[in-house]
Design a protein around this motif. Sequence first.
Motif, PDB file in Angstrom:
ATOM      1  N   ASP A  59       5.603  -9.249  -7.275  1.00  0.00           N
ATOM      2  CA  ASP A  59       4.697  -9.382  -8.426  1.00  0.00           C
ATOM      3  C   ASP A  59       4.299  -8.010  -8.966  1.00  0.00           C
ATOM      4  N   TYR A  60       4.112  -7.061  -8.062  1.00  0.00           N
ATOM      5  CA  TYR A  60       3.765  -5.705  -8.486  1.00  0.00           C
ATOM      6  C   TYR A  60       4.926  -5.057  -9.244  1.00  0.00           C
TER       7      TYR A  60
ATOM      8  N   ASN B 217       8.562   9.689  -9.564  1.00  0.00           N
ATOM      9  CA  ASN B 217       9.242   8.953 -10.611  1.00  0.00           C
ATOM     10  C   ASN B 217      10.340   8.107  -9.970  1.00  0.00           C
ATOM     11  N   THR B 218       9.948   7.358  -8.943  1.00  0.00           N
ATOM     12  CA  THR B 218      10.893   6.610  -8.119  1.00  0.00           C
ATOM     13  C   THR B 218      10.343   5.230  -7.813  1.00  0.00           C
ATOM     14  N   HIS B 219      11.213   4.232  -7.933  1.00  0.00           N
ATOM     15  CA  HIS B 219      10.859   2.856  -7.575  1.00  0.00           C
ATOM     16  C   HIS B 219      11.265   2.636  -6.116  1.00  0.00           C
ATOM     17  N   ILE B 220      10.358   2.042  -5.323  1.00  0.00           N
ATOM     18  CA  ILE B 220      10.652   1.792  -3.913  1.00  0.00           C
ATOM     19  C   ILE B 220      10.370   0.334  -3.580  1.00  0.00           C
TER      20      ILE B 220
ATOM     21  N   ASN C  80       0.830  -1.209   0.000  1.00  0.00           N
ATOM     22  CA  ASN C  80       0.000   0.000   0.000  1.00  0.00           C
ATOM     23  C   ASN C  80       0.861   1.254   0.000  1.00  0.00           C
ATOM     24  N   PHE C  81       1.908   1.276   0.859  1.00  0.00           N
ATOM     25  CA  PHE C  81       2.799   2.432   0.902  1.00  0.00           C
ATOM     26  C   PHE C  81       3.559   2.571  -0.412  1.00  0.00           C
ATOM     27  N   LYS C  82       3.956   1.460  -0.985  1.00  0.00           N
ATOM     28  CA  LYS C  82       4.673   1.474  -2.264  1.00  0.00           C
ATOM     29  C   LYS C  82       3.812   2.080  -3.362  1.00  0.00           C
TER      30      LYS C  82
END
Length: 504
Positions: free
Chosen positions: A235-236, A194-197, A184-186
Motif C-alpha cells: 500500500d505504501y 533516490n531508491t525504491h526498496i 519502518n526500514f523502507k
Amino acid sequence: MKKFIFYSFTTFIILSTISFIQIYHNLDKYEVSSYNKKQKQLNLIINDTHRLSNALFDNVINTKKVIDVFKKANKSSDEEKIKIREELHTLLVDNYNNFKNYGIQQLHFHLPNNDSFLRLHKPSKFGDSLTDVRASVKFVSENKIPIIGFEEGRIFNGYRFVYPLFDENEDYIGSVEISSSLLNFKILFEKNNNTHIDYILRKDIVEKKVFKDQLINYKKYFLFDNFLIQKIIADYNVNCIHEVERNIIFKKLSKNKEFLNKMNNLENFYDIYFYDFKVYSIKLTPLINDFTSKKVGYIIMFSESDYFKYILDSYIIIILIIGMLSILIAYIAYKKDKEKKLTVGLAMHDQLTNIYNRHYFNIKIKQEFKKMQKQNIQLSLIMFDIDHFKLINDTYGHNIGDESLIYLANLIQNNIRVNDIFCRWGGEEFVILSKKPFDKTIIMAEYLRNTIDNKTKDNEKIPHFTCSFGVSSLNNVTSINEGLEIVDKLLYKSKKNGRNKVSF
C-alpha cells in the motif's frame, strides 16, 4: 578526400565504441559501489533501531513493575494467566502505542517453554508454541542471552530483538521480543535515497509459518506468483519512486527464464537497464533468516542512476585560481591530518583484518585488569584459532588464507558486544577480552564456535573451517600473563581433544 572521410568516420566509430564500452564499464562499477554504500546505510538504520530497542527494553520493559507481573505467569493456572495477561497488557499498552510511532511493530512476551504469552500487537493470539517456528526465541530460552536478526513471524516479519528476562533472584522467567517493521526500514531508507526498496518472501515459507487467519496481511508481489509482500508495504508503494519505469522493467524480467530461475533459487541478481534516455539499475539480494541461515526471500533495490549527472558535473566545474590555491592548501593540511590518523590507526589495528592488534590489546587489558582489581568487575578471556590453517594455505593458497582470516574477523566482530575487546593475537590466533561473567563467556564462546562452523559451510568464497577455543576467568589470577598462559593451555587442550571444541 573520400579516403580521409572514410578513415575519419571509421576512427570515429572505433573511438566511439571504445568510449562507450569504457563508459558502460565505469557505469557498472559506479552502480555496484553505489549499492554497497546503500547496503551500509541500511545496516546503519538496523543498528540505530537496535539501539532504540535496547533503550526501550532497559527503560520500559526490564523494570520492576513489569517483571513483578510477568514472573507470576509461568507457574500460574490458565485462569490466573488470563488475569496476568490482562494486567501486563494494561500496564504496557500505552507504551506500545507510543513505540509504534518509532517503527516498533511487535512487542511479544514468551514463557520459558517458548509458549507465546502476550502479543501486544495481537492480544487475541497467545498460547501457541514457538519452539519450532521461532529460532530466535528458542535460542534465547536455551542460552539466556539477547539476540538480534531478521526472522519471519506468525503474523508479521521484521528485525527481531529478543531479550531474556530474569526476576530479582536472577531466575529466568521468559523472554520478550521488540521487533521493528520492514515498512519502518523502507521509509527511513527511501527518505534519504533516490531508491525504491522492497522486502519480499517466498510464498511457501509465509504460508507454512503465518497463522492462517493472518495471511490477509500479505498479497502477491507484482508479477511473481511465488513471492508475497506485506500489504502495508504494498500500500505504501502506490506512489513509489520510479513506479512506471519499475513496472515496465519488471514486466520484461517476468518473461526472462534466466531471471526467473535465479529468483526461484534465491540467487543474487544485478543488472542495468536503459529506458526513456535514462539508466536504471536493479539489485536483488537474498533475504536471510539470521537464526537459521536460510534464504527466505529478497531485498529488492531499484533506482535511477545519477552516474551521467555525476560525470557531467565533473566536467563543468570551473576552478578559479584563488579557489585552486585554497583547495591546494586545505588539501595539504587535510592530507597531513589524514596521514597522522592513518599512522595512529595502523599502530592499533591489524592491517589485514582491520580489527585491533596485539599491541592495542595489551594496552587495554592492562587498563581493564587494574579496573577489575579496584572495582571487582567480571573479566574473562577467550582465545581461539583456525583449525588446520596451514592446510588451508597449502591447499588453496595464501590469498584464500587471508580471505578466511578477514571473513572470520568480520563474523566475530558482528557477533560480540561492542564493549568486548577483540584482536588478532598473531597468525590465525585471536583473543577476546569479555566483560561478561565466566559462565556467560563460555556460552558466548560456544555460540561463536557453532556460528563459525555453520557460516563457513555456506560461504562459497572460502573453504569450510572450524576453530578451537579456550576460555578462562581473569578474576582468579594474580597477573595478566598468568591468565594468558591459562587460556593458551585451554586452547591447546581443545586442539588435543579433537579440535572444534571449547575448553574451560
